[in-house]
Design an enzyme around this catalytic site. Structure first.
Site, PDB file in Angstrom:
ATOM      1  N   ASP A  70      48.897  42.736  35.239  1.00 19.06           N
ATOM      2  CA  ASP A  70      48.389  41.406  34.907  1.00 19.06           C
ATOM      3  C   ASP A  70      49.562  40.434  34.865  1.00 19.06           C
ATOM      4  O   ASP A  70      50.632  40.776  34.353  1.00 19.06           O
ATOM      5  CB  ASP A  70      47.671  41.443  33.552  1.00 19.06           C
ATOM      6  CG  ASP A  70      46.852  40.206  33.293  1.00 19.06           C
ATOM      7  OD1 ASP A  70      47.460  39.122  33.104  1.00 19.06           O
ATOM      8  OD2 ASP A  70      45.618  40.297  33.262  1.00 19.06           O
ATOM      9  N   ASN A  94      35.151  42.232  30.725  1.00 19.75           N
ATOM     10  CA  ASN A  94      34.388  41.089  30.239  1.00 19.75           C
ATOM     11  C   ASN A  94      33.297  40.759  31.254  1.00 19.75           C
ATOM     12  O   ASN A  94      33.585  40.650  32.447  1.00 19.75           O
ATOM     13  CB  ASN A  94      35.296  39.874  30.062  1.00 19.75           C
ATOM     14  CG  ASN A  94      36.348  40.087  29.008  1.00 19.75           C
ATOM     15  OD1 ASN A  94      36.070  40.606  27.947  1.00 19.75           O
ATOM     16  ND2 ASN A  94      37.572  39.696  29.308  1.00 19.75           N
ATOM     17  N   HIS A 111      36.493  43.449  37.120  1.00 23.87           N
ATOM     18  CA  HIS A 111      37.823  43.990  36.863  1.00 23.87           C
ATOM     19  C   HIS A 111      37.848  44.626  35.480  1.00 23.87           C
ATOM     20  O   HIS A 111      37.171  44.171  34.568  1.00 23.87           O
ATOM     21  CB  HIS A 111      38.919  42.924  36.994  1.00 23.87           C
ATOM     22  CG  HIS A 111      38.720  41.706  36.163  1.00 23.87           C
ATOM     23  ND1 HIS A 111      37.751  40.741  36.429  1.00 23.87           N
ATOM     24  CD2 HIS A 111      39.379  41.260  35.065  1.00 23.87           C
ATOM     25  CE1 HIS A 111      37.834  39.773  35.544  1.00 23.87           C
ATOM     26  NE2 HIS A 111      38.810  40.074  34.692  1.00 23.87           N
TER      27      HIS A 111
END
Length: 125
Positions: free
Chosen positions: A39, A97, A110
């Protein structure tokens, strides 16, 4: 800005562009079904994103439309990345999420893999 996961797949999203090689990423794993990379704004010492290579907006979309091979390949990729990072010994957290209330910001499924430190409570209140 949170997205609406019921909308059609937008192939201009950042992860679609990464998959096409238009944007760079710090790649750590790739196979025919998934891509994993660090990330760019890590929230833990280990913060990796794993994305399926198919055009799926959310977990709901993926679980409804992906082939059995895509599902198995994606889930196995998540596990392999966690093991390759040696996270299974100390523990790690997976987070996906889905939708506005959960704060999904990219309209491509993801999974976040967090580890490398105690992660605290499951939800902040």
């Amino acid at each position: 800005m949170p997205i609406d996961p019921t909308k059609p797949y937008d192939d201009s999203n950042i992860f679609a562009r990464i998959l096409r090689g238009e944007l760079p990423c710090k790649r750590i794993y790739e196979d025919e079904h998934a891509l994993a990379f660090h990330d760019i704004n890590p929230l833990a010492p280990v913060h990796i994103l794993v994305i399926p290579k198919g055009p799926y907006v959310s977990w709901d979309d993926f679980s409804a439309r992906a082939s059995d091979a895509e599902m198995a390949g994606f889930v196995r990729a998540v596990g392999k990345v966690a093991r390759d990072q040696q996270l299974e010994v100390q523990g790690y957290r997976l987070l996906a999420n889905i939708g506005k209330r959960a704060g999904q910001e990219v309209p491509h499924l993801h999974v976040h893999i967090f580890g490398g430190q105690p992660l605290g409570p499951m939800l902040a209140r």
